[in-house]
Each structure stands twice: as structure tokens, then as C-alpha cells.
Design a protein around this motif. Structure first.
Motif, PDB file in Angstrom:
ATOM      1  N   GLN A   1       0.676  -1.123  -0.012  1.00  0.00           N
ATOM      2  CA  GLN A   1       0.236   0.033  -0.016  1.00  0.00           C
ATOM      3  C   GLN A   1       0.920   1.374  -0.150  1.00  0.00           C
ATOM      4  N   LEU A   2       2.040   1.242   0.890  1.00  0.00           N
ATOM      5  CA  LEU A   2       2.723   2.566   0.922  1.00  0.00           C
ATOM      6  C   LEU A   2       3.442   2.451  -0.591  1.00  0.00           C
ATOM      7  N   ALA A   3       3.762   1.408  -1.247  1.00  0.00           N
ATOM      8  CA  ALA A   3       4.706   1.452  -2.438  1.00  0.00           C
ATOM      9  C   ALA A   3       3.590   2.014  -3.372  1.00  0.00           C
ATOM     10  N   THR A   4       2.311   1.660  -3.561  1.00  0.00           N
ATOM     11  CA  THR A   4       1.405   2.066  -4.405  1.00  0.00           C
ATOM     12  C   THR A   4       1.110   3.485  -4.189  1.00  0.00           C
ATOM     13  N   ALA A   5       1.083   3.990  -3.030  1.00  0.00           N
ATOM     14  CA  ALA A   5       0.985   5.549  -2.584  1.00  0.00           C
ATOM     15  C   ALA A   5       2.055   6.239  -3.502  1.00  0.00           C
ATOM     16  N   GLY A   6       3.169   5.908  -2.946  1.00  0.00           N
ATOM     17  CA  GLY A   6       4.422   6.287  -3.583  1.00  0.00           C
ATOM     18  C   GLY A   6       4.374   6.472  -5.016  1.00  0.00           C
TER      19      GLY A   6
END
Length: 197
Positions: A126-131
Motif C-alpha cells: 500500500q505504501l509502494a502504491t501510494a508512492g
């Protein structure tokens, strides 16, 4: 849609989730319920999680470019460290509450949705997707790539199950994912320096 952004999101999210609790939670669910309701419930949970992450990343992209690239670099650096440090640890197990022996299709899908939605909140994918959503101005492409990667992982777990879990080189997959995160962090740092000069 941009195929390169879809591919980037897919390639970044897939190795992060292969040795993750997602795989093992889906596997456990598939041992308790029929495969199709588990896959549909898990897929719906991932779709919602990815939509939330893309929205957060897109909102982040409204900030000044140097600040956005700094935050993206930090997200990927933290992810790289977490993945590298967890490389030699075992897979995470998910515990399920008492469930009925033969639930309906809808109930099995709803239980699968709930378990995965709760388990994945604030996860590295989820953090990677947001980034990625903050880095690229292609929210739909990021959504498609990240969701496709998550569907592949859950499909492998649900339909191939225990055979796959026993053969995954978890340490290697986590180290490769850490390297990918580090590479994206370096790109974001370079973008930050360019934005400041």
C-alpha cells in the motif's frame, strides 16, 4: 493508461507480496472455504486497498515537487529497510476467528474480504502504491498494475496453495524487493535534488 507505469507498479508490488502475510492468509482461507468466494473476497479487498493508496498518493502529488519526491524517497527507503531486515524471518501467519463449517458463497467471500482488508492496512504494498501514485501522474495505471500484482499473488495462494508456499525462496524474494525499493528511493532522491536546484 500508460503501460510502462502499469508494468512498474506490477513489478514493484508483486515481489513485496509474494512472501507476505497476504499469500499465507489467502492460503489459510482457501483451506477453510471454496476457492472462488475466497478469491473474489480477497480481490475486492485488494481493489479497495489499492484505490485508497492511489487516492492518498494522488493527493500527495498536489504538494510541491521537492516535498513529494522527498516523501516518496522516504517511503521507499523505509520499505527497503523493512524488507531487507525481514528477509530471513519466516512467513507471517494469519489467525482466523471461529468460522462456520460450510458458509454460503457470499459469507465466505465477505469473511475473506474482511480478513484481507484488515491484514493489509498500511502494508508495504500500500505504501509502494501510494508512492508510485505520487511519483507518476497516472493513477489509473498505478491502480491497474498494483491490483493485478495483488490478484496474481492471491490467485497463486488460493489455487496453488501449500505447494507454492513450500517452494518460495522467501529470503531471496524479500532481498530482491528491498533492492527494487532502494532503486526507487534513489530515483526519488535524484528528483528531489533536481527540484531543489
Amino acid at each position: 493508461m500508460d503501460l510502462s507505469v502499469i508494468a512498474t507498479a506490477f513489478i514493484l508490488v508483486l515481489p513485496v507480496e509474494l512472501p507476505d502475510k497476504t499469500l499465507f492468509a489467502s492460503l489459510v482461507l482457501a483451506t477453510r472455504f471454496p476457492h472462488w468466494p475466497v478469491f473474489l473476497g480477497v480481490g475486492a479487498a485488494f481493489g479497495l486497498q489499492v484505490a485508497i493508496a492511489v487516492t492518498a498518493g494522488s493527493l500527495l502529488s498536489l504538494l510541491p515537487e521537492a516535498l513529494v519526491s522527498s516523501v516518496v524517497a522516504l517511503l521507499f527507503l523505509v520499505g527497503a529497510v523493512i524488507l531487507w531486515r525481514s528477509a530471513s524471518s519466516g512467513p507471517e501467519d494469519e489467525e482466523l476467528a471461529e468460522t462456520p463449517e460450510h458458509p454460503s458463497f457470499l459469507k465466505a467471500a465477505a469473511i475473506s474480504f474482511g480478513v484481507l482488508f484488515a491484514a493489509e492496512w498500511g502494508d508495504l504494498s500500500q505504501l509502494a502504491t501510494a508512492g508510485l501514485a505520487a511519483r507518476y501522474d497516472e493513477p489509473l495505471s498505478v491502480f491497474v498494475g498494483a491490483w493485478a500484482a495483488l490478484l496474481v499473488v492471491s490467485g497463486l495462494a488460493v489455487f496453488l496453495g501449500k505447494k507454492l508456499a513450500d517452494r518460495l525462496p522467501i529470503t531471496l524474494i524479500r532481498r530482491v524487493a528491498a533492492g527494487l525499493f532502494l532503486l526507487f528511493a534513489v530515483f526519488a532522491i535524484v528528483e528531489t535534488v533536481r527540484a531543489l536546484t
